[in-house]
Structures are given as C-alpha cells and as structure tokens.
Design an enzyme around this catalytic site. Sequence first.
Site, short mmCIF file in Angstrom:
data_model
loop_
_atom_site.label_atom_id
_atom_site.label_comp_id
_atom_site.label_asym_id
_atom_site.label_seq_id
_atom_site.Cartn_x
_atom_site.Cartn_y
_atom_site.Cartn_z
N LYS A 185 23.69 -34.44 -28.52
CA LYS A 185 23.77 -35.47 -29.55
C LYS A 185 24.25 -36.75 -28.91
O LYS A 185 24.94 -36.73 -27.89
CB LYS A 185 24.75 -35.06 -30.66
CG LYS A 185 24.41 -35.66 -32.02
CD LYS A 185 23.21 -34.96 -32.63
CE LYS A 185 22.89 -35.45 -34.02
NZ LYS A 185 21.82 -34.68 -34.65
N SER B 282 10.13 -31.43 -33.70
CA SER B 282 10.38 -32.16 -32.46
C SER B 282 9.95 -31.32 -31.26
O SER B 282 9.43 -31.84 -30.27
CB SER B 282 11.87 -32.51 -32.33
OG SER B 282 12.18 -33.63 -33.12
N ASP C 32 14.72 -20.16 -32.70
CA ASP C 32 13.96 -19.86 -31.48
C ASP C 32 13.25 -21.07 -30.90
O ASP C 32 12.11 -20.98 -30.44
CB ASP C 32 12.96 -18.73 -31.74
CG ASP C 32 13.65 -17.41 -32.04
OD1 ASP C 32 14.62 -17.08 -31.34
OD2 ASP C 32 13.23 -16.72 -32.99
#
Length: 473
Positions: free
Chosen positions: A108, A364, A101
């Site tokens: 990438k 992140s 979630d």
Amino acid sequence: MAQETEGKQFLNSVHRYFDEAARHTDVEPGILAQIRVCNSLYKVNFPVEVDGKVTVFEGIRAQHSHHKLPTKGGIRFSTHVDEDEVVALATLMTFKCALVDVPFGGAKGGVKINPRTTPVEVLEKVTRRYATELIKKNLIGPGVDVPAPDYGTSGREMAWIADTYMTFKYGETNALGCVTGKPVGQGGIRGRTEATGLGIYFGLREALQDTEILNQLGIEPGLRGKRMIVQGLGNVGYHAAHFCQQDGVLITGIAEREGGIFNKDGLDVEAVFKHRKESGSILDFPGATNIANSLDLLAYECDILLPAALENQIDVHNAATIKAKIVAEGANGPVTQEAEQILLKKGIFMLPDLYLNAGGVTVSYFEWLKNLSNVRFGRMGRRAEEASLKRIVDLVETTTGTSIGARERAIIISGSDEIALVRSGLEDTMILAYHEMREIMRRKPDIKDLRTAAFYSATEKIAVSYQSLGIFP
C-alpha cells in the site's frame, strides 16, 4: 499514555483479527510471526515546485509480504495518510490476495495531499515525483511492486505513473504492468472501474443464497426486495448500489460527507448520482428526507448495511444502534474490532472487507496478466468461439427443421469479449472464495464468523508459500 491514532487503532485491529485466526491453525509460530510483520516500509520527503515556491510532500510505500511477487496495493492521496494506516492496509492486501488466490504479496502507498483542492498540474507533478522516488529505490515494477488507484486517486494518476516508469525503463516490454487501474486506452482493462462494486454484488448475491445463514437471520433467499443503506457514493458504493438495484434491491438510504438522504420506498441510484454531480451534494434529492448527520443513517432499519467509505465508521459508540441484519464491508476496515464483537452478539451477519471488496485486486490481476501477455483478452478466441457456436446452431436448425429468430441467434452465438471474460473471472472468484470460507466454518466449529474464516484461509495459504520457498522447514 498518548492516545492511539486512528491508523494505529486500525493496524492493531487487523493484527487482532490475524491473531484470532492464527490460534486455530497448526502453523509453526515462527512462520506466523513472519506472516504478521510488515516486511518493509519506505518513507520519503520530496520537493515539488508549486506556484513558484518549493513545497515538500511526504510519501509512503509499505510492502507487507514478499511471500509472492510482485506485491500489490493502491496509492491513496489524503491529508490523513500515516504510516500505521498504510501498513494496516498493506497487511489487509496480503490476506485479501491470498484469500481469493491472486498471486501477489500485499502492499500500500500514500501521499499526504488533498486531491480535491490541489490543482491538476500540481497533482501531476507530485504523482510523477512520487513515482520517481519509488523507481529510484526499485520499489515499483511489474515483477516487484504494482500500485493501483485508491482513495483520492484514479486511472489518471495511474497513467502518469506508468508514463514516468516507461521513461526510466525505456524498451521494457512489460513496462505497462508496473501499475494497474489505468485507462483502457493506456493499457487498462475493461471492467476495472466497476470491479470492486461488482465484486460486492457477487458476494452479497452468494451470501443471500446461503440458506443456513439466512434461516438464522430470518430472511428469505435472494437480493430482490431487500432494503439496503449505502454509506459512500464514490466508485465502490455507486457501482455496488447500481448492480444490487438492478437485481431488485431497494436502496432506501445513501450517506455521504455532506449528509444523508432517506426514502423508505427506495432511491434511484442513477438519479441521485446525477443530482450530486449537478448540485455538488446528495442533499435535497426530490422525494427524499435529508439526514443532517450521515452517521445517523447507519442506525436506520434495513436488511443490508453497506459501509463503502472509509475505515472506522462503525465503532463502540454506534455499533449498538445498528439494526441491519447484514453488514457488508465495502470499504477497508469500516467496522472496528470492538464494534464487530457487538454486532456479532446482536446476531448480525458480517461480510468482511477481506472478502467482499476483493473485486478490485482480482481484476487488477487480470489487467496485470493482460499487460504481461501484451494481448487483449478475447482477441484470439472470440471469433473462433462464435464460429463454433454458429455451427452448433446451424446443426440444430437443420436437424429440427426449425429456425430461431435473428435476435436469439445473435445472443446464442455471441463470443466472449474482454469485459465478459473479466466479469466471468470475477464472479467465479467471489463464488469460490465465499464457499471456501463457509467450508472452513463447517470444518472448524470454533470459527464462528466469516472474517476469522477468511484470515484462517489466507494464513494457511501464505504459510504454504513460505514453506515452498525453502526459507522455513
């Protein structure tokens, strides 16, 4: 027919995992086709002056899914970077974010370069030029695509990218959110360095409390006393081993590029890490037996095998030799699809990369939120929380007529700082995702493994996102 590259094999493996999960869903085939395909791929060759001569470097950036923005994914520096590998990793990022979630699409990137032999000043030039190429095509930004560290890169490279972005986007208040994994002093977040390894620990801890699975494996609940072999003593492997060892796990083997070491009575991870830093190798660690071929170590008996290096480390050639009861994928794609079928038939429990190494992207996400809000987590609430707890402790002491010790008092009234909040959010994420996968396995008896459950969960969520965009009926 030409032999498939490792990157192509990796991508095909990811697609097969998706296809297996997709057949259990009721999602319309057209939406499944859109979810499966990589939305965009950018390849660029750019020149950089090295030692007075111009050298051309190849850079790649894949954005697999735009069902949510920004897209998110690391940048790896390696001579082995290729298009299929990058697309495979971007695809995994899409499903990984959806599973836990985190509201990002998957992406990438990579640059063909050897970061170990390239001088720092050249690495900086290449990093900044690669970032410039992405900026020129509007392929990076806090609301567009947010890179992060990966194999061969670190906070240093992310700081260079952020600085380059801010040079082009002067005055943009959210500019630091263009990349995550930055040093704390340059917009990073406390707890990001160890996030993937700590997430692995939380995931393993949760799995080792699942009595239904443990009864099938014939092992006792809890991490304490479990024997673990770790492949890779980089950032991910080191921190995963560190936190597991703190909780009583016996690290009996460590495998690296130069070879492996083994001690049935356990290895001190901190001491091994220090030994490697001083000597350049884990070999010849006091009290340990050297293993010339590190892949041989993967076949040693243990409770948990943690491949935390590169993809395709366990394949059809060595899968049958694996004796671990649990294979925990710390790296992206360390077990090939064919090898996994062998492991599952042997009764080995698989903790898939899609779930287990999601700690990095989770934290992140927290860093990205911090950059957008331009305030450190805990700054506004920590003292208020401490004041509230202090009033409660004061009331209890007054009511009972008993005083607690100064040390105990300090522990009780301590407010949550940034790293505590980050770790709490990561722990909650890993716990909820594990139980979500297990619940799917209970609701869908045909789904027999966690990986399929993970892809199923992610696919359902992504399909809902596409439908809510109004693109599909």
